[in-house]
Design an enzyme around this catalytic site. Structure first.
Site, PDB file in Angstrom:
ATOM      1  N   GLY A 390       0.880  -1.323  -0.064  1.00 37.91           N
ATOM      2  CA  GLY A 390       0.097  -0.191   0.054  1.00 37.91           C
ATOM      3  C   GLY A 390       1.018   1.339   0.071  1.00 37.91           C
ATOM      4  O   GLY A 390       1.996   1.249  -0.560  1.00 37.91           O
ATOM      5  N   SER A 391       0.360   2.401   0.720  1.00 37.05           N
ATOM      6  CA  SER A 391       0.658   3.799   0.385  1.00 37.05           C
ATOM      7  C   SER A 391       2.111   3.931   1.156  1.00 37.05           C
ATOM      8  O   SER A 391       2.752   5.143   0.892  1.00 37.05           O
ATOM      9  CB  SER A 391      -0.200   4.679   1.009  1.00 37.05           C
ATOM     10  OG  SER A 391      -1.410   4.517   0.545  1.00 37.05           O
ATOM     11  N   THR A 392       2.676   2.893   1.838  1.00 32.79           N
ATOM     12  CA  THR A 392       4.117   3.427   2.254  1.00 32.79           C
ATOM     13  C   THR A 392       4.890   3.704   1.352  1.00 32.79           C
ATOM     14  O   THR A 392       6.083   4.116   1.519  1.00 32.79           O
ATOM     15  CB  THR A 392       4.575   2.023   3.105  1.00 32.79           C
ATOM     16  OG1 THR A 392       4.357   0.720   2.451  1.00 32.79           O
ATOM     17  CG2 THR A 392       3.941   2.162   4.468  1.00 32.79           C
ATOM     18  N   LYS A 394       4.624   5.428  -1.130  1.00 33.32           N
ATOM     19  CA  LYS A 394       4.495   6.880  -1.907  1.00 33.32           C
ATOM     20  C   LYS A 394       5.563   7.840  -1.823  1.00 33.32           C
ATOM     21  O   LYS A 394       5.779   8.774  -2.816  1.00 33.32           O
ATOM     22  CB  LYS A 394       3.285   7.584  -1.394  1.00 33.32           C
ATOM     23  CG  LYS A 394       1.956   6.771  -1.940  1.00 33.32           C
ATOM     24  CD  LYS A 394       0.597   7.347  -1.054  1.00 33.32           C
ATOM     25  CE  LYS A 394      -0.558   6.711  -1.909  1.00 33.32           C
ATOM     26  NZ  LYS A 394      -1.784   7.005  -1.185  1.00 33.32           N
TER      27      LYS A 394
END
Length: 689
Positions: A390-392, A394
């Site tokens: 997921g967003s880690t 980004k």
């Protein structure tokens, strides 16, 4: 007077006869010696030259393992042992010795196979064995139509179960010992018994060694673990005395001077550092004559214990993190939607050096027999298993956007969801307004990352229209950039079997959008730790390692030997970005955890150690141990992750938390944030202590 003269005249004749006889005898002896030397001299010389120099190696204790504070993690525990070395003994001699030894010790007979029993029955009952062969078969044998092997097999096949029952319990013990005698090679020491050798057994065998040719009493060793199961999956295992060298690596070890029955590291640290831990075996040269009898023994090389390893791991911190994961994982299992939740991982690393401070993993498993569930160590999973995170990721997306020119410092995008033709709308968890890259990191905007990816792919977006990229190398560009942080590639950790992760196969434009928010390719907790360390230290991808020092073995058991090698920090690569760009990503990470509106702020507000980081939630398909229960379509599950470092201004610790399959449905149990907060609190509290 005349009689005296007569007697004297005979004396010289007798004396001359005696001298002549002696002369003849010596002449015959000299002739015989000359004949032997001249005629058979070359034969005897060849026989003398047939002496063999056979080097026998004796095992030594392996090196110890210490944590970073020099506390023993893996030790050697000595234990009494009884060995046998075949110095050219016949089968009969070995059976006799085995019988004597069986009267002195108790030997487990579980490993005595039916074939061993059959062979022994034939040795014990030669006449009854011969009677099992018919006259016709004997005629065929004499006519050379049946071989020795075929005749022997006929005898074996005709031994009945009742006949095997004739073997007594005492004979079974003798056979078990004989089995150990014959399981090795000539002049190679074989372990007869090293488990539960009583003081009485050891003493009585030692007293009777003169009547037990080839048998010795000695000291063997076992690995001991003062911290019990902590980090056990990473420390690895050593082959048991009965295993010897692994079959798939036999040639490798034999070429390096190992004996077939040597004990070696067969997994993880024990295997990775086998050359260091194994040490130098003592070597004794046995000189034998042509018949195989030992006529002289010479010491060739003194033994030297294996070298010791000092690890980067802090075992107090490791145990504390293990406990946190256990407690939070069990707590999560009490919440709804956690049927599939069964594991969690944490890695703590020094971002300046790459030293791994803890690598903790726990997994809940079900015992097939009892049906009970319990938790086991799975630290190995921190680098051997990978997941959508997921967003880690980004932070890497934004820096890739900078490098490719897709965005610049201060570029704004509106957070309205993106609709590609024939696909569901792709959006953030809520509408976040118009924001720049720093705020996009703070609030975890998916849409900002989508627009960045579209620009990297040189695509043109219109609502509900097909999305096409003119840059056909967009996937490679992003993946190569991610790899420079450690994502989607092996980190290089000094342990075997590291996994690089799974790369999504399709290159349709929509999947590029998934890639930049961590929902397409898979990564490990160790990769996340290396990635966030790279951001924490300003752009250096450090080589993670668990060995800090290699030391010579100490003379005394309670001391440390001198340092042989220190493992220095290694920079694998440096991220090619401007310092201003890195600063903006670091600012965004700080806002995530320290500013209201940040996705981790509610869990970290008010802490004294100034953390920075990024949260992540990924929708993934379940592929765990219960996968077969769901047919062809596995249920969607949510993976939770968290990367962090602290203090934000001068980081000394980097952290990655990964909780695969954390929950099903819409209710986030925040397991990664709960674990992460407690882990960082514990780190700084232990540091202050």
């Amino acid at each position: 007077m005349e009689q005296q003269k007569k007697k004297k005249s005979h004396f010289p004749i007798r004396l001359n006869l005696l001298f002549f006889s002696v002369f003849l005898l010596f002449s015959v002896l000299i002739l015989r010696l000359g004949f032997v030397q001249i005629v058979y001299g070359e034969n005897f010389k060849r026989d003398l030259d047939r002496k063999e120099d056979i080097t026998v190696s004796n095992p030594v204790p392996r090196g110890k393992l210490f944590d970073r504070h020099y506390r023993v993690i893996v030790d050697n525990v000595p234990k009494s042992a009884i060995t046998f070395t075949n110095e050219g003994f016949s089968q009969k001699e070995m059976l006799e010795t085995a019988g004597k030894l069986a009267n002195l010790i108790h030997k487990n007979t579980d490993k005595v196979t039916e074939r061993y029993k059959q062979d022994f029955w034939l040795i014990k009952n030669p006449r009854r064995a011969d009677a099992k062969i018919t006259m016709k078969e004997k005629d065929l044998y004499h006519a050379k139509k049946l071989t020795d092997r075929e005749m022997y097999k006929l005898k074996l096949d005709r031994i009945t179960g009742d006949e095997l029952k004739e073997i007594t319990a005492d004979e079974l013990e003798m056979l078990a010992i004989y089995r150990e005698f014959t399981s090795g090679y000539k002049f190679t020491s074989q372990m007869v018994k090293n488990d539960a050798v009583s003081e009485k057994e050891f003493a009585v065998v030692s007293e009777n060694l003169q009547s037990l040719p080839g048998v010795e009493t000695t000291t063997d060793w076992d690995r001991a673990y003062p911290f019990e199961n902590t980090l056990r999956s990473v420390l690895g295992n050593v082959t048991k005395s009965g295993e010897g060298l692994p079959a798939d690596q036999l040639d490798y070890f034999l070429a390096r001077g190992y004996s077939r029955n040597d004990r070696v590291g067969k997994s993880q640290l024990e295997m990775q550092y086998e050359d260091v831990l194994h040490g130098t075996k003592s070597k004794v040269k046995n000189i034998t004559d042509k018949t195989g009898n030992v006529i002289e023994t010479q010491s060739v090389l003194a033994e030297k214990k294996g070298k010791d390893l000092v690890l980067t791991i802090n075992m107090d911190l490791q145990m504390a993190v293990d406990k946190i994961i256990e407690e939070e994982l069990w707590a999560a299992k009490k919440l709804p939607g956690t049927t599939l939740t069964d594991r969690a991982y944490v890695v703590l690393m020094d971002p300046r050096t790459g030293e791994v401070l803890t690598m903790s993993g726990k997994k809940i498993i079900k015992d097939n027999e009892s049906g009970m569930v319990h938790m086991i160590d799975d630290a190995l999973g921190t680098f051997t298993t990978t997941y959508n995170v997921g967003s880690t990721v980004k932070g890497a997306t934004i820096l890739t956007g900078y490098k490719t020119g897709a965005i610049t410092a201060g570029t704004f995008f509106d957070d309205t969801g993106i609709k590609i033709k024939d696909t569901p709308i792709k959006k953030s968890y809520a509408y976040l307004g118009r924001l720049n890259e720093v705020e996009a990191l703070k609030k975890s905007s998916n849409v900002y990352m989508f627009h960045t990816a579209i620009r990297i792919g040189k695509g043109h977006y219109e609502y509900d229209q097909p999305l096409n990229f003119t840059n056909k190398m967009a996937f490679e560009t992003i993946r190569n950039s991610f790899a420079s942080f450690g994502l989607g590639t092996r980190t290089g950790i000094d342990l075997p079997n590291e996994q690089s992760g799974f790369k999504g196969p399709s290159k349709l434009p929509g999947y590029l959008l998934d890639l930049v928010i961590g929902q397409y390719d898979t990564y490990s907790a160790m990769q996340l730790a290396q990635y966030v360390s790279t951001i924490a230290n300003g752009g250096n991808r450090m080589h993670p390692h668990v060995v800090k020092e290699i030391r010579e073995p100490a003379e005394a058991s309670n001391e440390l030997g001198p340092v042989l090698q220190e493992i220095n920090p290694t920079v694998l690569n440096t991220i090619d970005v401007k310092k201003e760009w890195m600063n903006r990503v670091q600012t965004g990470f700080t806002k995530v955890m320290q500013e209201p509106g940040g996705t981790a702020y509610n869990f970290f507000q008010g802490v004294s150690y100034s953390p920075a980081g990024k949260t992540g939630t990924a929708e993934a398909f379940y592929d765990g141990p219960l996968r077969s229960n769901y047919g062809k379509v596995p249920p969607p599950v949510m993976n939770l992750s968290l990367v962090s470092y602290a203090p934000s201004s001068n980081p000394e610790v980097a952290m990655a938390v990964l909780v695969p399959w954390a929950y099903e449905g819409k209710v986030d149990n925040r397991a990664s944030l709960k674990i992460g907060r407690r882990v960082l609190d514990t780190y700084f509290q232990s540091k202050n202590k």
